[in-house]
Structure formats: C-alpha cells, structure tokens
Design an enzyme around this catalytic site. Structure first.
Site, short mmCIF file in Angstrom:
data_model
loop_
_atom_site.label_atom_id
_atom_site.label_comp_id
_atom_site.label_asym_id
_atom_site.label_seq_id
_atom_site.Cartn_x
_atom_site.Cartn_y
_atom_site.Cartn_z
N GLU A 124 24.86 24.46 -26.86
CA GLU A 124 24.76 23.07 -27.27
C GLU A 124 26.04 22.62 -27.96
O GLU A 124 26.73 23.41 -28.59
CB GLU A 124 23.57 22.88 -28.23
CG GLU A 124 22.26 23.19 -27.55
CD GLU A 124 21.06 23.08 -28.47
OE1 GLU A 124 20.02 22.60 -28.00
OE2 GLU A 124 21.14 23.46 -29.64
N CYS A 137 31.24 19.00 -32.54
CA CYS A 137 30.83 20.31 -33.03
C CYS A 137 30.55 21.16 -31.79
O CYS A 137 29.68 20.81 -30.98
CB CYS A 137 29.58 20.15 -33.89
SG CYS A 137 28.89 21.70 -34.49
N CYS A 144 24.18 34.17 -30.85
CA CYS A 144 25.04 34.69 -31.92
C CYS A 144 24.50 36.05 -32.34
O CYS A 144 23.28 36.25 -32.39
CB CYS A 144 25.02 33.73 -33.12
SG CYS A 144 26.16 34.21 -34.45
N CYS A 148 22.00 35.82 -39.19
CA CYS A 148 21.70 35.19 -40.48
C CYS A 148 20.27 34.64 -40.42
O CYS A 148 19.94 33.88 -39.51
CB CYS A 148 22.70 34.08 -40.79
SG CYS A 148 24.41 34.67 -40.78
N CYS A 151 19.35 30.78 -39.94
CA CYS A 151 20.02 30.03 -38.88
C CYS A 151 19.26 30.18 -37.56
O CYS A 151 18.92 31.30 -37.15
CB CYS A 151 21.45 30.54 -38.72
SG CYS A 151 22.33 29.84 -37.32
N CYS A 395 23.16 21.09 -38.74
CA CYS A 395 23.70 22.42 -39.04
C CYS A 395 22.63 23.50 -38.90
O CYS A 395 21.58 23.42 -39.51
CB CYS A 395 24.21 22.49 -40.47
SG CYS A 395 25.31 21.17 -40.86
N1 SAH Z 1 28.99 31.48 -37.18
C1 SAH Z 1 29.79 30.50 -37.85
C2 SAH Z 1 29.71 29.09 -37.29
C3 SAH Z 1 28.35 28.52 -36.90
S1 SAH Z 1 27.23 27.87 -38.07
C4 SAH Z 1 29.47 30.48 -39.33
O1 SAH Z 1 28.48 31.07 -39.72
O2 SAH Z 1 30.24 29.92 -40.10
C5 SAH Z 1 27.95 26.52 -38.91
C6 SAH Z 1 27.45 26.40 -40.33
O3 SAH Z 1 26.05 26.05 -40.41
C7 SAH Z 1 27.58 27.72 -41.09
O4 SAH Z 1 28.09 27.48 -42.36
C8 SAH Z 1 26.14 28.17 -41.16
O5 SAH Z 1 25.93 29.08 -42.19
C9 SAH Z 1 25.42 26.86 -41.37
N2 SAH Z 1 23.98 26.95 -41.12
C10 SAH Z 1 23.34 27.78 -40.29
N3 SAH Z 1 22.02 27.59 -40.35
C11 SAH Z 1 21.80 26.60 -41.24
C12 SAH Z 1 20.64 25.92 -41.71
N4 SAH Z 1 19.43 26.26 -41.27
N5 SAH Z 1 20.81 24.95 -42.62
C13 SAH Z 1 22.03 24.61 -43.05
N6 SAH Z 1 23.17 25.20 -42.64
C14 SAH Z 1 23.06 26.18 -41.74
#
Ligand code: SAH
Length: 404
Positions: A124, A137, A144, A148, A151, A395
């Site tokens: 996406e 974005c 991935c 985490c 996420c 995000c």
């Molecule tokens: N893998 C990379 C880039 C992708 S995520 C990274 O982790 O930086 C982009 C941003 O969104 C990251 O800071 C991630 O931690 C954040 N993110 C992921 N899941 C989220 C959520 N449920 N709520 C808010 N931010 C989130």
C-alpha cells in the site's frame, strides 16, 4: 474528517478484490519483478536501449516520459518512432504494480492505494495533500519482518523486498494522480504552521507535485537497503536521471538497524533519518521493537547522532504514544535526557490501534504532559496529525488486506 469513499481502481466488471492472489510458490517465490528503467541508472538504461538496437538517446526520451511526465504508455511517446515504441516500452517500462483498490478520506486529500505486484504480493501507498505540500508515504517491502506488536504490517510477517522500480513506481503513480487533477486542494484549513498567514484566494494555483516522500509505509527500509538507496537516488536525481524531488524532502524511517544506519551515513545523501524509538529504556523497547534485543537504545541513538553530525540533518525520533505502556512522565523525562542537546526532533504519534489490539492511544492529559516534559528538556516535539484513519491508511495500519 469525512466518511471514506471506496472506488474500484479498475472497472468493476472483474471482481479483482475477490480474486485470490497468485500463490507465491507458483509465481516463483524467488522470482524477481521484471526489470524496469527505474531499476537502472541512466548509463545502464543507455546500454539497455542499445541492446535493443536503438540509439542511446532513446534512454533519455523514455526516462523523460516516465520521470518527468509520468507516462508509460507507448501511444503517448510521440517523439519516438512508432515502430520502436512498443518494443522500448515493453522492455523498459513493464507494468509492475496494478492498482487494486483506492480509498479516499479527508475530503479526497488523502488517498490510499492497494497495489498488487507481479507475483500477487500486496503493498500500500498513501498520498496526502496539504495546503503547502504533498507527501507520498511508500512501502519498501511487502509485509515486514520486524514484528513490532503494535504495528499492523508487523503482524503478517515479511513476504518479500520490493524492487527499486516498485518503490519508485509508487511515487510516480502519486505524481501522475496529482498531475491528472485527481486530488483536490481541500477546503481552506488552518495551516500546520500557525505563524504563516492563510493562503490568499487570488494566488495562482501551483501545479501540484509530490514534494515529500516518506518511507513509512509497509516494511523496514533498511532491511531492503540496496533497493531503498537506489530508489532514493531515482526519486531525487534530476530529470531525466530521476524524478527531481529534493533529498531534504525524503525521510527514511527505521526500527534502528545500526549497521545499516552507519552505511547510510556514508552514502553522501541528505535525506532525513527517522528512528522509531517508542521507548527510552531497553526493557520496554525489547518488547515494542523486538530488534532492540540486537541493537540497544544507546547504540541506535549513537548511530543516529553520527548520522546527524555527518549529514547536518536533524534526526526525527518517532514515538507512538501507547496508553499506560510508554507514556509515563518518567519515560518522557528519560527520553528528554537522552535527546537533549542533540540535533533531533520528536514526532509523537497517537497510537492507531490495530484490529484486536489491547493497546490504545494515550489519554489527552498524558500526551500533553509528555510534550511538556520533552519541551522542558529543550527537545523540539510535535504531535503528528494522523491522516487517513478511516481508510486504515494512518501510521502503522497498512496491512494490505485484499478484503476489508
Ligand atoms: N519499519 C519502519 C517504517 C515503517 S512504519 C519503521 O519502523 O520506522 C512508520 C512509522 O509508523 C514507524 O515509526 C512505526 O513505528 C509507526 N507505527 C507503526 N504502527 C503504528 C501504530 N499502530 N500507531 C502509530 N504508529 C505506528
């Protein structure tokens, strides 16, 4: 925020959404996306057109079509001999990503696209138009591997790396959508910067362009290092080499893969590095960002400060505020003391809970106190405006579900 609208990207005759993805095993899990001119630098493009029996300057013509006019259809390339168009486009501009669905919200100024790759892999991208800028974005991987737990992308695991051209194609597609006038300017709204006066209505409307690119879609960019760095070069090199977007307007976001941050530091790029910290202490970060078990907070920050010193670029620290998990006042103070005095900016992101998540965003009072304590340490901080919530485009919500 308005209700989201759903519009099929392709004629609805074929129910593309319901079509099962091509099984990866059949399409060849190891198969690579077809070669595209955006995978190649200009010298390699010249060599490729020469291999087709064409003069080398055709590489420049094709590149201008793709990077400058966002065109990949042979019929539009009237400066190429009719007899060569199909062969050149077929060899260097193969279709890579097919738009499967598009969803809009925020009065049409936020648009998410679900893309299907040659092998059925889903990714996406999200386009966000603001009064003063347009941000794309983009995804760097299908899925991935960083796992985490908060996420959405992390839940499904890694499918594969995207090729350089598959990354670039997301930006070009956004640029094309804008150039086609498909993204409205949006209603007059308060500027992000309250010190700036609102735009006066008799300003001549500027042709919209993608001004910013953030590697904050699906995937861990630094785990797909070579393709991501090549994509950054294609996105930022001037036309016809690339798209000509300013390096300073590109942000690469990482969980903190320290060796890759060090490598990026020596690339001679002036992109912004964003580090997804989410906790100032190893005990909590080990669970929120599991790769922290390998590279600890102190090592990640050291690598970030080196990046700032070498590039002169302010590092962005991403911190999703999760109620009663990482939003305590003492964690704000600890974070503030780690960051104070460095070339840094903190981006607080109210958690977007993923479906079924036991976690939610912080209470407003806790968020305010977190901001206040960081500021008390002299650390610049903003709370991110999360666009695209109701289309799962905000995000961390990009999960590439083919069905809602
Ligand atoms: N893998 C990379 C880039 C992708 S995520 C990274 O982790 O930086 C982009 C941003 O969104 C990251 O800071 C991630 O931690 C954040 N993110 C992921 N899941 C989220 C959520 N449920 N709520 C808010 N931010 C989130």
């Amino acid at each position: 925020m308005e209700r989201s609208s759903v519009s099929p990207a392709r004629p609805p005759a074929r129910d593309a959404v319901a079509a099962p993805p091509v099984p990866l095993t059949l399409a060849g899990r190891r198969g690579k996306p077809p070669r595209h001119l955006a995978d190649l630098d200009l010298a390699a493009r010249r060599a490729a057109v020469t291999d087709l029996g064409e003069p080398p300057f055709r590489a420049v013509q094709l590149s201008r079509h793709f990077f400058g006019r966002y065109t990949e259809h042979p019929d539009d390339m009237t400066d190429l001999p009719r007899t060569s168009r199909a062969a050149l486009a077929g060899a260097l501009l193969p279709p890579l990503l097919t738009a499967e669905r598009e969803l809009s919200c925020d009065d049409g100024t936020t648009r998410k696209t679900l893309w299907r790759g040659f092998d059925g892999a889903l990714v996406e991208s999200v386009l966000m138009r603001y009064p003063d800028r347009v941000t794309m974005c983009v995804s760097s991987q299908a899925g991935c591997g960083m796992a985490c737990p908060f996420c959405a992308t992390g839940q499904a695991g890694l499918t594969r790396n995207l090729s350089t051209a598959e990354i670039v194609a997301q930006v070009v597609a956004g640029a094309r959508t804008l150039a086609d006038g498909q993204i409205p300017d949006g209603p007059a709204r308060v500027s992000d910067d309250p010190s700036k006066p609102p735009r006066v209505s008799d300003d001549p409307p500027k042709p919209p362009r993608v001004s910013n690119v953030v590697f904050m879609g699906m995937g861990e960019p630094l785990a797909n290092y070579a393709n991501v760095v090549a994509a950054v070069r294609r996105i930022t090199d001037p036309v016809p080499e690339g798209m000509g977007i300013s390096q300073r307007s590109v942000t690469v976001s990482t969980v903190g893969l320290v060796p890759a941050i060090k490598r990026l530091t020596s690339e001679g790029l002036s992109v912004t590095l964003a580090v997804s910290l989410h906790a100032p202490d190893d005990e909590l970060r080990d669970t929120l960002v599991p790769v922290n078990r390998r590279w600890k907070v102190a090592e990640v920050l050291d690598a970030a400060w080196d990046y700032a010193a070498v590039t002169g670029r302010r590092v962005s620290i991403e911190y999703a505020l999760i109620r009663d998990i990482n939003d305590q006042a003492w964690r704000a103070d600890l974070l503030g003391s780690l960051l104070a005095g460095h070339l840094v900016h903190v981006n607080l992101i109210p958690l977007n809970p993923t479906p079924g998540s036991k976690w939610t965003a912080s209470r407003p009072a806790a968020q305010r106190e977190f901001v206040r304590r960081l500021e008390a340490h002299g650390v610049p901080v903003t709370v991110r405006d999360t666009r695209g919530r109701e289309i799962d485009g905000a995000c961390g919500q990009l999960a590439a579900r083919a069905r809602p």
